[in-house]
Design an enzyme around this catalytic site. Structure first.
Site, PDB file in Angstrom:
ATOM      1  N   GLU A  41       0.852  -1.184   0.000  1.00 14.31           N
ATOM      2  CA  GLU A  41       0.000   0.000   0.000  1.00 14.31           C
ATOM      3  C   GLU A  41       0.889   1.236   0.000  1.00 14.31           C
ATOM      4  O   GLU A  41       1.933   1.274   0.663  1.00 14.31           O
ATOM      5  CB  GLU A  41      -0.885  -0.014   1.253  1.00 14.31           C
ATOM      6  CG  GLU A  41      -1.775   1.208   1.392  1.00 14.31           C
ATOM      7  CD  GLU A  41      -2.537   1.244   2.714  1.00 14.31           C
ATOM      8  OE1 GLU A  41      -3.548   1.957   2.784  1.00 14.31           O
ATOM      9  OE2 GLU A  41      -2.106   0.556   3.679  1.00 14.31           O
ATOM     10  N   LYS A 116      -9.855   2.223  -2.513  1.00 18.27           N
ATOM     11  CA  LYS A 116     -10.066   1.709  -1.157  1.00 18.27           C
ATOM     12  C   LYS A 116     -11.444   2.096  -0.619  1.00 18.27           C
ATOM     13  O   LYS A 116     -11.784   3.274  -0.529  1.00 18.27           O
ATOM     14  CB  LYS A 116      -8.968   2.242  -0.240  1.00 18.27           C
ATOM     15  CG  LYS A 116      -8.944   1.631   1.163  1.00 18.27           C
ATOM     16  CD  LYS A 116      -7.762   2.193   1.943  1.00 18.27           C
ATOM     17  CE  LYS A 116      -7.611   1.570   3.310  1.00 18.27           C
ATOM     18  NZ  LYS A 116      -6.455   2.157   4.043  1.00 18.27           N
ATOM     19  N   CYS A 150      -5.472  -2.871   2.859  1.00 15.54           N
ATOM     20  CA  CYS A 150      -5.238  -2.725   4.289  1.00 15.54           C
ATOM     21  C   CYS A 150      -6.517  -2.829   5.128  1.00 15.54           C
ATOM     22  O   CYS A 150      -7.020  -3.926   5.346  1.00 15.54           O
ATOM     23  CB  CYS A 150      -4.503  -1.401   4.535  1.00 15.54           C
ATOM     24  SG  CYS A 150      -3.564  -1.364   6.090  1.00 15.54           S
TER      25      CYS A 150
END
Length: 260
Positions: A41, A116, A150
């Site tokens: 990331e 995301k 994440c």
């Protein structure tokens, strides 16, 4: 297909330095026979929320991925802060904020993006990044690949929603050492409950804000077996994944059909 996970440190907010560090590692992965190379990331900046850290969509980080993919004839992916072209980074409010954008660059020049879904509110990411809208699944050879970033890992429902169309989940992260057990456990859980491979890439080293990272990158089988793992050093992990194994596992153990 052979996947490689590049577990790497990141030079804080220095794209050029990170490109220089990562290019040899991508070459190493390709030399080991990898057809898909996963970076962390925010691989080019670290998990920075400095105002203005965003770059244009298709900016230097995405171009780096495309160049590496073309040079080595492999897929290369990782996330970076990108401002969507419909906002141009101008104006006020959310419109001026970047997405935490997962970019998948193919060897033929194709590019796919996932944004995301879950900004990390505990760390203030929601104040500096826009949230994406939906999961994205990409066909890579004979595999169906669904990327997440994440904090997304904590939300089982989005993994469930994509399960029937997914052979491999990718999870790229800057996951902190303080919660490393959560990272390790949730990666295996997502593989087991969805009967799919999970490829997890986490950075190592100390971020510019002082956060420590211990890596623990791994590739998990559809039965939850750890095919390959890493500790807290820079390294490249390699493992083969097979869509037939996903299909066989789901046929043998028909658990997903019983979800409510």
């Amino acid at each position: 297909m052979r996947f490689a996970v590049v577990q790497h440190d990141i030079v804080w907010e220095d794209r050029a330095a990170n490109f220089a560090r990562l290019a040899p590692q991508v070459a190493c992965a390709a030399g080991a026979g990898a057809e898909f190379v996963l970076l962390s990331e925010t691989f080019s900046t670290g998990f920075s929320m400095t105002p203005g850290i965003g770059e244009p969509e298709g900016g230097p980080s995405a171009r780096f991925l495309q160049e590496q993919a073309a040079e080595h004839g492999v897929w290369v992916a990782g996330s970076c802060p990108e401002v969507a072209p419909d906002t141009g980074g101008v104006g006020g409010g959310d419109a001026a904020l970047p997405y935490n954008s997962f970019v998948l660059a193919g060897p033929d020049g194709t590019v796919h993006r996932y944004r995301k879904l879950h900004p990390f509110t505990h760390g203030g990411e929601h104040e500096r990044f826009r949230a994406g809208e939906k999961p994205v699944t990409v066909e890579v050879g004979d595999l169906r690949v669904t990327p997440f970033i994440c904090y997304d890992l904590r939300f089982a429902d989005v993994f469930w929603s994509a399960a029937l169309d997914t052979d491999v989940y990718l999870v790229t992260a800057n996951w902190p050492a303080a919660r490393r057990l959560h990272w390790q456990t949730l990666l295996q859980a997502r593989a087991i409950e969805n009967q799919a491979y999970v490829v997890g890439c986490n950075r190592v080293g100390t971020a510019g804000d002082g956060t420590e990272h211990t890596g623990d990158s791994r590739i998990v089988s559809p039965m939850g077996e750890l095919l390959v793992t890493a500790a807290g050093v820079e390294t490249v992990l390699v493992a083969d994944v097979d869509p037939a194994e996903v299909a066989a596992t789901r046929q043998r153990l028909q658990f997903i059909a019983d979800r409510r």
